[in-house]
Design a protein around this motif. Sequence first.
Motif, PDB file in Angstrom:
ATOM      1  N   ILE A 104       0.952  -1.183  -0.023  1.00 20.83           N
ATOM      2  CA  ILE A 104       0.020  -0.051  -0.073  1.00 20.83           C
ATOM      3  C   ILE A 104       0.844   1.207   0.137  1.00 20.83           C
ATOM      4  O   ILE A 104       1.645   1.529   1.095  1.00 20.83           O
ATOM      5  N   ALA A 105       0.854   2.062  -1.109  1.00 17.81           N
ATOM      6  CA  ALA A 105       1.885   3.176  -1.148  1.00 17.81           C
ATOM      7  C   ALA A 105       1.055   4.410  -0.392  1.00 17.81           C
ATOM      8  O   ALA A 105      -0.199   4.403  -0.842  1.00 17.81           O
ATOM      9  N   VAL A 106       2.090   5.091   0.113  1.00 15.58           N
ATOM     10  CA  VAL A 106       1.758   6.592   0.537  1.00 15.58           C
ATOM     11  C   VAL A 106       2.007   7.541  -0.682  1.00 15.58           C
ATOM     12  O   VAL A 106       3.216   7.653  -0.951  1.00 15.58           O
ATOM     13  N   ILE A 107       0.913   7.579  -1.632  1.00 15.22           N
ATOM     14  CA  ILE A 107       1.108   8.410  -2.699  1.00 15.22           C
ATOM     15  C   ILE A 107       1.052   9.928  -2.526  1.00 15.22           C
ATOM     16  O   ILE A 107       0.263  10.469  -1.494  1.00 15.22           O
ATOM     17  N   PHE A 108       1.655  10.648  -3.172  1.00 16.41           N
ATOM     18  CA  PHE A 108       1.714  12.156  -2.998  1.00 16.41           C
ATOM     19  C   PHE A 108       1.785  12.656  -4.399  1.00 16.41           C
ATOM     20  O   PHE A 108       2.452  12.296  -5.383  1.00 16.41           O
ATOM     21  N   ASN A 109       1.520  14.122  -4.399  1.00 17.17           N
ATOM     22  CA  ASN A 109       1.481  15.035  -5.393  1.00 17.17           C
ATOM     23  C   ASN A 109       1.556  16.366  -4.929  1.00 17.17           C
ATOM     24  O   ASN A 109       0.878  17.276  -4.733  1.00 17.17           O
ATOM     25  N   VAL A 110       3.051  16.772  -4.744  1.00 18.30           N
ATOM     26  CA  VAL A 110       3.494  17.636  -4.115  1.00 18.30           C
ATOM     27  C   VAL A 110       4.420  18.760  -4.702  1.00 18.30           C
ATOM     28  O   VAL A 110       5.214  18.131  -5.177  1.00 18.30           O
ATOM     29  N   ASP A 111       4.107  19.990  -4.921  1.00 16.04           N
ATOM     30  CA  ASP A 111       4.633  21.082  -5.634  1.00 16.04           C
ATOM     31  C   ASP A 111       6.312  20.947  -5.236  1.00 16.04           C
ATOM     32  O   ASP A 111       6.478  21.221  -4.302  1.00 16.04           O
ATOM     33  N   GLY A 112       6.918  20.623  -6.396  1.00 15.73           N
ATOM     34  CA  GLY A 112       8.519  20.535  -6.027  1.00 15.73           C
ATOM     35  C   GLY A 112       9.208  19.680  -5.289  1.00 15.73           C
ATOM     36  O   GLY A 112      10.224  19.304  -5.337  1.00 15.73           O
ATOM     37  N   VAL A 113       8.252  18.535  -4.951  1.00 19.13           N
ATOM     38  CA  VAL A 113       8.866  17.309  -4.126  1.00 19.13           C
ATOM     39  C   VAL A 113       8.688  16.107  -4.841  1.00 19.13           C
ATOM     40  O   VAL A 113       7.560  15.753  -5.434  1.00 19.13           O
ATOM     41  N   ASP A 114      10.023  15.429  -5.360  1.00 22.30           N
ATOM     42  CA  ASP A 114       9.959  14.326  -6.008  1.00 22.30           C
ATOM     43  C   ASP A 114      10.277  13.170  -5.189  1.00 22.30           C
ATOM     44  O   ASP A 114       9.826  11.852  -5.371  1.00 22.30           O
ATOM     45  N   GLU A 115      10.817  13.239  -4.065  1.00 22.85           N
ATOM     46  CA  GLU A 115      10.994  12.155  -3.137  1.00 22.85           C
ATOM     47  C   GLU A 115      10.573  12.387  -1.680  1.00 22.85           C
ATOM     48  O   GLU A 115      10.825  13.655  -1.167  1.00 22.85           O
ATOM     49  N   LEU A 116      10.103  11.359  -0.919  1.00 26.02           N
ATOM     50  CA  LEU A 116       9.536  11.960   0.497  1.00 26.02           C
ATOM     51  C   LEU A 116       9.728  10.612   1.422  1.00 26.02           C
ATOM     52  O   LEU A 116       9.478   9.521   0.886  1.00 26.02           O
ATOM     53  N   ASN A 117      10.507  11.060   2.529  1.00 24.91           N
ATOM     54  CA  ASN A 117      10.508  10.098   3.575  1.00 24.91           C
ATOM     55  C   ASN A 117       9.691  10.109   4.798  1.00 24.91           C
ATOM     56  O   ASN A 117       9.791  11.541   5.239  1.00 24.91           O
ATOM     57  N   THR A 147       8.219   8.967   8.847  1.00 23.70           N
ATOM     58  CA  THR A 147       8.105   8.065   9.767  1.00 23.70           C
ATOM     59  C   THR A 147       6.724   7.637  10.019  1.00 23.70           C
ATOM     60  O   THR A 147       5.525   8.200   9.457  1.00 23.70           O
ATOM     61  N   PRO A 148       6.457   6.503  10.481  1.00 26.69           N
ATOM     62  CA  PRO A 148       4.998   6.000  10.836  1.00 26.69           C
ATOM     63  C   PRO A 148       4.128   7.125  11.555  1.00 26.69           C
ATOM     64  O   PRO A 148       3.031   7.182  11.283  1.00 26.69           O
ATOM     65  N   GLU A 149       4.794   7.719  12.593  1.00 24.92           N
ATOM     66  CA  GLU A 149       4.196   8.732  13.487  1.00 24.92           C
ATOM     67  C   GLU A 149       3.807   9.792  12.547  1.00 24.92           C
ATOM     68  O   GLU A 149       2.797  10.594  12.769  1.00 24.92           O
ATOM     69  N   THR A 150       4.375  10.142  11.580  1.00 24.77           N
ATOM     70  CA  THR A 150       4.130  11.259  10.750  1.00 24.77           C
ATOM     71  C   THR A 150       3.087  11.056   9.694  1.00 24.77           C
ATOM     72  O   THR A 150       2.248  11.889   9.556  1.00 24.77           O
ATOM     73  N   ILE A 151       2.994  10.025   9.444  1.00 22.29           N
ATOM     74  CA  ILE A 151       1.878   9.465   8.316  1.00 22.29           C
ATOM     75  C   ILE A 151       0.617   9.433   9.091  1.00 22.29           C
ATOM     76  O   ILE A 151      -0.194   9.885   8.729  1.00 22.29           O
ATOM     77  N   ILE A 169       7.730  16.750   8.934  1.00 18.80           N
ATOM     78  CA  ILE A 169       8.385  16.248   7.631  1.00 18.80           C
ATOM     79  C   ILE A 169       9.477  16.815   7.310  1.00 18.80           C
ATOM     80  O   ILE A 169      10.174  16.088   6.582  1.00 18.80           O
ATOM     81  N   ALA A 170       9.794  18.129   7.764  1.00 24.38           N
ATOM     82  CA  ALA A 170      11.059  18.522   7.396  1.00 24.38           C
ATOM     83  C   ALA A 170      12.280  17.758   7.831  1.00 24.38           C
ATOM     84  O   ALA A 170      13.341  17.493   7.323  1.00 24.38           O
ATOM     85  N   ASN A 192      13.252  14.992   5.655  1.00 22.81           N
ATOM     86  CA  ASN A 192      13.430  15.339   4.260  1.00 22.81           C
ATOM     87  C   ASN A 192      14.295  16.809   4.330  1.00 22.81           C
ATOM     88  O   ASN A 192      13.999  17.649   3.837  1.00 22.81           O
ATOM     89  N   PRO A 193      15.430  16.576   4.729  1.00 23.65           N
ATOM     90  CA  PRO A 193      16.241  17.725   4.653  1.00 23.65           C
ATOM     91  C   PRO A 193      16.680  18.569   3.361  1.00 23.65           C
ATOM     92  O   PRO A 193      16.960  19.669   3.469  1.00 23.65           O
ATOM     93  N   ASP A 194      16.720  17.690   2.362  1.00 22.36           N
ATOM     94  CA  ASP A 194      17.218  18.274   1.204  1.00 22.36           C
ATOM     95  C   ASP A 194      15.849  18.572   0.381  1.00 22.36           C
ATOM     96  O   ASP A 194      15.966  19.029  -0.815  1.00 22.36           O
TER      97      ASP A 194
END
Length: 365
Positions: A128-141, A143-147, A163-164, A167-169
């Motif tokens: 089950i993918a956590v899918i996303f469509n976020v301006d300027g973001v191609d990769e996203l890490n 944690t379970p707590e953040t999800i 989230i930051a 995803n520092p970069d």
Amino acid sequence: MISTSLRRAAVPGIAALALALSACGAANEQATADGEGGGLSGTLNGGGASSQEAAQNAWRAGFQQDNPNVTVNYDPTGSGGGREGFVSGGFAFAGSDSYLNDDDGELTAATERCTTPPIEIPDYVSPIAVIFNVDGVDELNLTPETIAGIFNNEITRWDDPAIAETNPDADLPDAAISAVHRSDESGTTGNFTHYLSVVAPDAWPHGEVEEWPLKAGEAANQTSGVVTAVGNGRNSIGYADASQAGDLGRAKVQVGDDFVGPTAEAAAKILEVSPRVKDRDPHSMVFDLDYETDEAGVYPIVLTSYLMACGTYEDAETAELVKGYLTYILSDEGQATAQENAGSAPLAPALAEEAQGYVDEITAG
């Protein structure tokens, strides 16, 4: 006679499935008129998990090519609708992302319908993918707590520190999060919320539910609806069977010290580290997924979808059709077809062999 030949020809792709199914239908009509074709004949009706739809289309095409006198229908009503249809006798077989339980009398009702405990076998393993469509973001890490915080409407902006931090970069936008969930009763929702309730119970206090418990966020019907809503939205996130996520971004989820992406191979590994559910009939091959595993390379948010069937049917035609179709699904060819067209992971040979043993016992009473 059940045809389960392992053809060496290339498995048809998704783009060809509609043509293949149409051709099978035409062949079925011609074969019926001529009295020729495979040994099986008739119509087999099933339904359930929409997550299985792409795989079911591939299986139907392959099985009907081998058995041109057969028509297989699969109605993607969702897991809840599939279990209801199976228990009521409307479906000869069902697909579900959650196994039958007796919290609401499902298992007892299914046993009464079948006269013996029903067969439940895994047929489809997919992340089950956590899918996303976020301006300027191609990769996203994540944690379970953040999800959990995002879907519980506690983390509401993309530049939130939670989230930051992982995803520092990334150039995270100063924008509201649009979180999309299923509007229908869904086994995918059940698996997703079960994961959250186990690994992040404080951030997700709602437990395992198949119907979304919050009014916040955007609701969409079935897997395809969630994927469309996230794709058409802006700064959106959702959850869906990875095989149907298309070109959307797919978050990596923290497991131990690593972040793991939702590949079929990583998802399949969770069955290797997970025990069976206790106190079930031997014909019930259902798993208590180990969401808290630290095993390297395991993607933990997994949809293990099951096929449900009776061990005994009232008429021989239905028994033979169910037996034949499930045999095809469990075969090397059937599992390869699903992997090619739906991105699922093939069952481990030992699991497929065990499941086939139960399918072989299907008979008419």
